[in-house]
Scaffold this motif. Structure first.
Motif, PDB file in Angstrom:
ATOM      1  N   UNK A 185      -5.091   8.900   2.825  1.00 11.31           N
ATOM      2  CA  UNK A 185      -5.509   8.080   1.689  1.00 11.31           C
ATOM      3  C   UNK A 185      -4.605   6.862   1.576  1.00 11.31           C
ATOM      4  N   UNK A 186      -5.202   5.729   1.183  1.00  7.41           N
ATOM      5  CA  UNK A 186      -4.434   4.518   0.959  1.00  7.41           C
ATOM      6  C   UNK A 186      -4.711   3.968  -0.432  1.00  7.41           C
ATOM      7  N   UNK A 187      -3.650   3.535  -1.138  1.00  3.46           N
ATOM      8  CA  UNK A 187      -3.758   2.974  -2.479  1.00  3.46           C
ATOM      9  C   UNK A 187      -3.168   1.574  -2.426  1.00  3.46           C
ATOM     10  N   UNK A 188      -4.017   0.567  -2.577  1.00  8.80           N
ATOM     11  CA  UNK A 188      -3.633  -0.807  -2.270  1.00  8.80           C
ATOM     12  C   UNK A 188      -3.553  -1.647  -3.539  1.00  8.80           C
ATOM     13  N   UNK A 189      -2.572  -2.526  -3.585  1.00  7.74           N
ATOM     14  CA  UNK A 189      -2.435  -3.528  -4.637  1.00  7.74           C
ATOM     15  C   UNK A 189      -2.079  -4.844  -3.961  1.00  7.74           C
ATOM     16  N   UNK A 195      -7.931 -13.776 -11.925  1.00  3.70           N
ATOM     17  CA  UNK A 195      -6.857 -14.367 -12.745  1.00  3.70           C
ATOM     18  C   UNK A 195      -7.305 -15.746 -13.211  1.00  3.70           C
ATOM     19  N   UNK A 196      -7.790 -16.530 -12.261  1.00  2.00           N
ATOM     20  CA  UNK A 196      -8.414 -17.814 -12.562  1.00  2.00           C
ATOM     21  C   UNK A 196      -9.499 -18.044 -11.515  1.00  2.00           C
ATOM     22  N   UNK A 197      -9.919 -19.282 -11.353  1.00  2.00           N
ATOM     23  CA  UNK A 197     -11.037 -19.582 -10.448  1.00  2.00           C
ATOM     24  C   UNK A 197     -10.743 -19.189  -9.010  1.00  2.00           C
ATOM     25  N   UNK A 198      -9.475 -19.239  -8.586  1.00  2.00           N
ATOM     26  CA  UNK A 198      -9.132 -18.984  -7.188  1.00  2.00           C
ATOM     27  C   UNK A 198      -8.285 -17.747  -6.958  1.00  2.00           C
ATOM     28  N   UNK A 199      -7.476 -17.349  -7.925  1.00  2.00           N
ATOM     29  CA  UNK A 199      -6.569 -16.224  -7.715  1.00  2.00           C
ATOM     30  C   UNK A 199      -7.171 -14.929  -8.243  1.00  2.00           C
ATOM     31  N   UNK A 200      -6.975 -13.830  -7.465  1.00  2.00           N
ATOM     32  CA  UNK A 200      -7.501 -12.532  -7.850  1.00  2.00           C
ATOM     33  C   UNK A 200      -6.468 -11.459  -7.527  1.00  2.00           C
ATOM     34  N   UNK A 201      -6.415 -10.437  -8.356  1.00  2.00           N
ATOM     35  CA  UNK A 201      -5.643  -9.240  -8.059  1.00  2.00           C
ATOM     36  C   UNK A 201      -6.579  -8.261  -7.340  1.00  2.00           C
ATOM     37  N   UNK A 202      -6.098  -7.695  -6.223  1.00  2.00           N
ATOM     38  CA  UNK A 202      -6.896  -6.762  -5.424  1.00  2.00           C
ATOM     39  C   UNK A 202      -6.401  -5.346  -5.661  1.00  2.00           C
ATOM     40  N   UNK A 203      -7.306  -4.452  -6.064  1.00  2.00           N
ATOM     41  CA  UNK A 203      -6.981  -3.031  -6.166  1.00  2.00           C
ATOM     42  C   UNK A 203      -7.990  -2.259  -5.316  1.00  2.00           C
ATOM     43  N   UNK A 204      -7.492  -1.187  -4.664  1.00  2.00           N
ATOM     44  CA  UNK A 204      -8.385  -0.499  -3.737  1.00  2.00           C
ATOM     45  C   UNK A 204      -7.886   0.924  -3.482  1.00  2.00           C
ATOM     46  N   UNK A 205      -8.830   1.859  -3.376  1.00  2.00           N
ATOM     47  CA  UNK A 205      -8.542   3.239  -2.963  1.00  2.00           C
ATOM     48  C   UNK A 205      -9.419   3.530  -1.755  1.00  2.00           C
ATOM     49  N   UNK A 206      -8.813   3.995  -0.654  1.00  2.00           N
ATOM     50  CA  UNK A 206      -9.560   4.186   0.590  1.00  2.00           C
ATOM     51  C   UNK A 206      -9.178   5.505   1.238  1.00  2.00           C
ATOM     52  N   UNK A 207     -10.199   6.187   1.775  1.00  2.00           N
ATOM     53  CA  UNK A 207      -9.980   7.410   2.560  1.00  2.00           C
ATOM     54  C   UNK A 207     -10.157   7.078   4.034  1.00  2.00           C
ATOM     55  N   UNK A 208      -9.239   7.559   4.886  1.00  2.00           N
ATOM     56  CA  UNK A 208      -9.272   7.318   6.329  1.00  2.00           C
ATOM     57  C   UNK A 208      -9.508   8.643   7.041  1.00  2.00           C
ATOM     58  N   UNK A 229     -13.680   4.791   4.106  1.00  2.00           N
ATOM     59  CA  UNK A 229     -14.624   4.606   3.010  1.00  2.00           C
ATOM     60  C   UNK A 229     -13.827   4.533   1.725  1.00  2.00           C
ATOM     61  N   UNK A 230     -14.160   3.537   0.899  1.00  2.00           N
ATOM     62  CA  UNK A 230     -13.391   3.406  -0.328  1.00  2.00           C
ATOM     63  C   UNK A 230     -14.072   2.533  -1.350  1.00  2.00           C
ATOM     64  N   UNK A 231     -13.388   2.342  -2.466  1.00  2.00           N
ATOM     65  CA  UNK A 231     -13.861   1.474  -3.541  1.00  2.00           C
ATOM     66  C   UNK A 231     -12.718   0.556  -3.943  1.00  2.00           C
ATOM     67  N   UNK A 232     -13.099  -0.616  -4.438  1.00  2.00           N
ATOM     68  CA  UNK A 232     -12.078  -1.569  -4.853  1.00  2.00           C
ATOM     69  C   UNK A 232     -12.632  -2.566  -5.837  1.00  2.00           C
ATOM     70  N   UNK A 277       0.836  -1.197   0.000  1.00  2.00           N
ATOM     71  CA  UNK A 277       0.000   0.000   0.000  1.00  2.00           C
ATOM     72  C   UNK A 277       0.874   1.250   0.000  1.00  2.00           C
ATOM     73  N   UNK A 278       0.443   2.217  -0.809  1.00  2.00           N
ATOM     74  CA  UNK A 278       1.046   3.541  -0.736  1.00  2.00           C
ATOM     75  C   UNK A 278       0.142   4.379   0.163  1.00  2.00           C
ATOM     76  N   UNK A 279       0.700   4.888   1.263  1.00  2.00           N
ATOM     77  CA  UNK A 279      -0.077   5.590   2.285  1.00  2.00           C
ATOM     78  C   UNK A 279       0.234   7.074   2.216  1.00  2.00           C
ATOM     79  N   UNK A 280      -0.799   7.890   1.900  1.00  2.00           N
ATOM     80  CA  UNK A 280      -0.625   9.329   1.733  1.00  2.00           C
ATOM     81  C   UNK A 280      -1.243  10.045   2.927  1.00  2.00           C
ATOM     82  N   UNK A 281      -0.407  10.802   3.670  1.00  2.00           N
ATOM     83  CA  UNK A 281      -0.911  11.500   4.851  1.00  2.00           C
ATOM     84  C   UNK A 281      -1.525  12.839   4.469  1.00  2.00           C
TER      85      UNK A 281
END
Length: 368
Positions: free
Chosen positions: A155-159, A132-145, A124-127, A35-39
């Motif tokens: 703000x947090x930017x997650x991968x 990738x296949x039946x079990x593996x997924x890439x997670x992307x997310x933007x969240x405000x704290x 509060x955020x969206x993601x 995560x990139x964490x922006x203060x």
């Protein structure tokens, strides 16, 4: 705070545009992320300078409804600062709402974060989970704290990468969906959003019903209506006939007399005529005409005077209005039932009186 409002607006706008369908109830996942964490720059400045940083964390989630899930999350944060960098941490829980077909999800929750000091945040955020296949997924997310004690917003930017398991059901193929539940799949339905319960043809369009004739508009077809031309205001039964109910009706009589007199001063008084009309309308009714006197004078004289007053009213009903004498009886009460005991001229006037009441039951139509 502005960042939080912007994130909310974006999430709601995207939610309003979604229209697909999915069902992954029972799905669980574990994920690791960076995560990139922006203060909030409001927190920077002498003597401390809290800048942006990076984070590393894990999460566990469980989808307990087709669109709803919950998760717990823990992260380690490495925040640049002046004069010293901070090794922080974050822990908390979130509720996730997945839009149909997992277009994306909206999240909200509560977090406790320790950077320079411990603080509580709502987030509060969206993601999105990218398959990738039946079990593996890439997670992307933007969240405000949002800090609960100050106006600061981070703000947090997650991968991340997630492994899912335990799914009990899968997405419904578009060709098999029936959005309006009319029994015709969307791919063959030419009339979308047909009201529930409507009979439809093979194309999903409503079948026009032949309306049976109902001449008096009472809701009962003519071929079943045993009472034609019922008033539209009447409530009817299954045979189209007006429904009646029994109601108690009554009328009161009150006649005043001059002092020491048994003569009816106003024989054409409207209330006397109303009383007589009522008795004619309901010929099975009887009534007792009660005579009363005021207090002045001897009791035995007042008793006879009250009876004479009652007899005078009875004779009036018989002679002028044609009421059968057998239906009318009289009773004198003298001064035994005074309405006003103040012994004033006004009191004596109201005490010199005739009272009578007659009641009957009648059938009344029930209105709609």
């Amino acid at each position: 705070m502005k960042k939080l409002l912007v994130a909310s607006a974006v999430a709601l706008a995207m939610a309003a545009s979604a229209h697909a369908e999915t069902n992954k109830e029972g799905e669980k996942w574990v994920a690791g992320f960076v995560e990139y964490y922006s203060t909030d720059q409001a927190e920077t400045g002498a003597p401390f300078y809290i800048d942006n940083g990076m984070g590393l964390g894990v999460e566990f989630g469980f989808r307990f409804k087709p669109q709803w899930a919950a998760r717990i999350e823990a992260a380690a944060l490495d925040i640049d600062a002046t004069p010293d960098d901070y090794s922080g941490s974050r822990f908390g829980i979130d509720a996730l709402y997945f839009l149909p077909d997992d277009l994306f999800y909206i999240l909200g929750g509560l977090k406790t974060t320790k950077i320079a000091e411990s603080d509580y945040y709502v987030d509060l955020g969206i993601g999105k989970h990218w398959d990738i296949n039946e079990n593996l997924k890439v997670v992307t997310e933007i969240t405000a704290y949002q800090n609960l004690d100050t106006s600061h917003t981070h703000m947090g930017y997650k991968l991340g990468l997630a492994y899912s398991f335990g799914e009990t059901s899968s997405s419904t193929p578009a060709s098999a969906r029936d959005s309006d539940n009319d029994g015709v799949n969307d791919s063959n339905d030419l009339c979308a959003n047909t009201p529930y319960g409507t009979k439809v043809d093979a194309t999903g369009c409503a079948i026009a019903a032949v309306q049976a004739a109902d001449s008096d508009n009472d809701g009962v077809a003519d071929d079943k209506d045993k009472c034609a031309n019922t008033p539209t205001t009447d409530k009817v039964d299954a045979n189209g006939c007006s429904i009646f109910t029994e109601e108690e009706v009554s009328v009161d009589l009150r006649v005043l007399f001059s002092n020491n007199s048994a003569e009816v001063n106003y024989p054409l008084d409207p209330q006397i005529k109303e009383f007589a009309d009522f008795m004619k309308r309901f010929p099975s009714t009887d009534t007792v005409i009660e005579g009363h006197a005021s207090a002045p004078g001897k009791a035995d004289y007042n008793m006879k005077l009250s009876e004479d007053r009652a007899k005078a009213v009875r004779s009036l009903f018989i002679d002028r209005y044609g009421i059968d004498a057998k239906r009318l009886t009289v009773k004198g009460f003298g001064e035994t039932q005074l309405l006003d005991t103040s012994n004033t001229p006004a009191a004596h006037e109201v005490n010199r009186r005739i009272t009578a009441k007659v009641s009957a039951s009648t059938r009344v139509k029930v209105k709609k």
